[in-house]
Design a protein around this motif. Structure first.
Motif, PDB file in Angstrom:
ATOM      1  N   THR A 255      -9.907   0.598  -3.657  1.00 42.41           N
ATOM      2  CA  THR A 255      -9.271   1.653  -2.863  1.00 42.41           C
ATOM      3  C   THR A 255      -9.697   3.027  -3.363  1.00 42.41           C
ATOM      4  O   THR A 255      -9.733   3.274  -4.564  1.00 42.41           O
TER       5      THR A 255
ATOM      6  N   LEU B 146      -4.202   5.175   6.062  1.00 43.42           N
ATOM      7  CA  LEU B 146      -3.666   3.827   5.899  1.00 43.42           C
ATOM      8  C   LEU B 146      -3.296   3.216   7.250  1.00 43.42           C
ATOM      9  O   LEU B 146      -3.684   2.081   7.555  1.00 43.42           O
TER      10      LEU B 146
ATOM     11  N   GLN C 293       0.814  -1.216   0.000  1.00 39.87           N
ATOM     12  CA  GLN C 293       0.000   0.000   0.000  1.00 39.87           C
ATOM     13  C   GLN C 293       0.850   1.271   0.000  1.00 39.87           C
ATOM     14  O   GLN C 293       0.493   2.260  -0.653  1.00 39.87           O
TER      15      GLN C 293
ATOM     16  N   PHE D 255      -9.205   1.473   2.053  1.00 37.72           N
ATOM     17  CA  PHE D 255      -8.192   0.644   1.390  1.00 37.72           C
ATOM     18  C   PHE D 255      -8.694  -0.776   1.165  1.00 37.72           C
ATOM     19  O   PHE D 255      -9.217  -1.424   2.072  1.00 37.72           O
ATOM     20  N   LYS D 256      -8.505  -1.251  -0.071  1.00 38.74           N
ATOM     21  CA  LYS D 256      -8.773  -2.657  -0.382  1.00 38.74           C
ATOM     22  C   LYS D 256      -7.447  -3.411  -0.271  1.00 38.74           C
ATOM     23  O   LYS D 256      -6.485  -3.104  -0.971  1.00 38.74           O
ATOM     24  N   TRP D 257      -7.379  -4.347   0.658  1.00 39.84           N
ATOM     25  CA  TRP D 257      -6.133  -5.080   0.887  1.00 39.84           C
ATOM     26  C   TRP D 257      -5.873  -6.117  -0.198  1.00 39.84           C
ATOM     27  O   TRP D 257      -6.808  -6.646  -0.797  1.00 39.84           O
TER      28      TRP D 257
END
Length: 456
Positions: free
Chosen positions: A351, A365, A301, A337-339
């Motif tokens: 995200t 984050l 990220q 946030f998309k992990w």
């Protein structure tokens, strides 16, 4: 001459050798990297012959050195890895990598005999069934390579094999058996019934305490040889030996692993918690642990943020916690946030970064990542009454991570340590008769206390 304890600390990448004096201060270090070789199926694996040659060469050179008097030697290594020996003590197979895929038909046949899966995982303190469970490797060998399995006299976990190289004595010990091997029944405090039913116990040497050492004459010199220790358990040992109150240790890096060595509930009550596993202390007591791919996700990220804002790739190291930024984000908090390497029910489908500055996006984050860390810590604590948290590893120096964590756990005392010697020092301590006091961490680990910030 300085009296020293020698330790080989063998990671998947770096192979290190240390000498510690009687106060556990590092007085010598060297390290090496080996290229991996391939097993018979083309999967990358440890070059065991090169490792063995290096161990012997380094140790024999140190024995000749005029400034050091080696009194003891021990071994700390990664787990989930077996070395199989024939009746002559020769190595039978490659050191199969725990990343090697395990044939699904093997897992299926195993569960038909010893399942259901959830109940089995719960009893053995494992997260899943694959080659990361070294016991499954033995089952795989028995049914996939019976001609090889029939020649096995002893199967030694890697730390005990390194000890065997020097002592010639095959042994088993608790920390290697207890590291998600699928061999141990934590409720019975013995090997699981499947080990006896399959006759696998016959190739597993006698279990001894991890503190056991063998006094031997090695090349004309009297030396105490330790039986080896699993690296995660070794890293935990200096804390267990020097802290009198109950605590958890959050060891951060690519993986963030939270250890609860004082749990009264070692087996997860929720068998679907695939990121809860057990380890064992040197005396066989269970350690409940939860794992999170924190450092890996952070790296992914941060790299994206660097590109998005056009900043240098080390810019994130300079960002400090800012209360006003935190307050603005927190008052109407949304997950953004998309992990990629972590699964969480709160993450969005993609995200979104609506911020104008890197600092704002970085605060967002870290607030989300620390949220994941909090869940992982709470899993390890469970219902146990624990008031002290220790954090070591890479995130112990991250200002936002520490401030956010101490703020959330404001009912507990949070401290950070610089445990760069970690598992190597633990291996030295495990075969030492020296008692550690409460000042040990402050003196050897740069212990720091952290107070939660005050909400305005």
């Amino acid at each position: 001459m300085i009296d020293v304890t020698a330790v080989f600390d063998i990671g998947k990448t770096n192979k290190k050798f240390f000498l510690f004096d009687n106060d556990f201060k590092e007085v010598y270090k060297e390290y090496i990297l080996f290229d991996e070789i391939k097993d018979e199926d083309g999967h990358p694996t440890e070059n065991l012959k090169a490792l063995q040659d290096w161990l012997k060469r380094v140790f024999e050179n140190i024995l000749k050195a005029s400034e050091f008097n080696v009194k003891a030697i021990n071994f700390s290594t990664y787990g989930a890895s077996f070395v199989h020996l024939d009746e002559n003590g020769d190595v039978l197979t490659p050191l199969y990598n725990y990343t090697k895929p395990l044939d699904e038909t093997i897992v299926t046949s195993f569960l038909e005999k010893y399942g259901p899966k959830d109940a089995f995982l719960k009893k053995t303190g494992c997260g899943d069934l694959n080659m990361l469970n070294s016991g499954m490797q033995l089952y795989w060998l028995k049914y996939s390579k019976p001609e090889v399995y029939s020649k096995i006299k002893y199967s030694l976990h890697l730390p005990q094999y390194l000890s065997y190289i020097f002592s010639g004595v095959p042994l088993s010990e608790f920390t290697s058996i207890g590291c998600h091997t699928a061999l141990w029944d934590y409720s019975k405090k013995d090997y699981h019934e499947w080990v006896y039913k399959e006759g696998i116990n016959k190739i597993l040497p006698t279990i001894v305490s991890t503190e056991t050492s063998i006094n031997m004459n090695y090349n004309g010199k009297r030396i105490k040889i330790g039986v080896g220790i699993h690296d995660s358990s070794a890293a935990l040992l200096p804390y267990v030996r020097s802290i009198k109150k109950k605590f958890i240790l959050v060891s951060t890096g690519t993986w963030s692993i939270t250890f609860n060595p004082f749990t009264e509930h070692p087996i997860s009550e929720d068998s679907k918690e695939i990121d809860s596993i057990n380890y064992m202390r040197i005396n066989g007591k269970a350690v409940k642990a939860s794992s999170l791919f924190l450092g890996n996700e952070y790296k992914i990220q941060v790299s994206k943020l660097d590109k998005h804002f056009g900043v240098p790739d080390d810019y994130h190291r300079k960002v400090k916690f800012d209360y006003d930024t935190y307050f603005e984000i927190n008052k109407d908090f949304k997950h953004m946030f998309k992990w990629e390497s972590v699964v969480d029910e709160s993450m969005p489908g993609m995200t979104k970064i609506p911020y104008e500055t890197y600092e704002q996006a970085y605060h967002q984050l870290m607030m989300e990542l620390v949220g994941l860390q909090i869940k992982s810590i709470n899993k390890a604590i469970g219902n146990d009454d624990i008031k002290h948290i220790y954090v070591d590893g890479g995130f112990s120096n991250n200002d936002l991570y520490i401030k956010l964590l101490s703020h959330y756990f404001n009912d507990k005392k949070l401290k950070t340590t610089d445990a760069s010697l970690g598992s190597a020092l633990g291996a030295a301590i495990s075969i030492s008769d020296k008692k550690l006091n409460s000042k040990f961490l402050k003196k050897n680990y740069s212990l720091k206390k952290h107070k939660p910030f005050i909400s305005r």
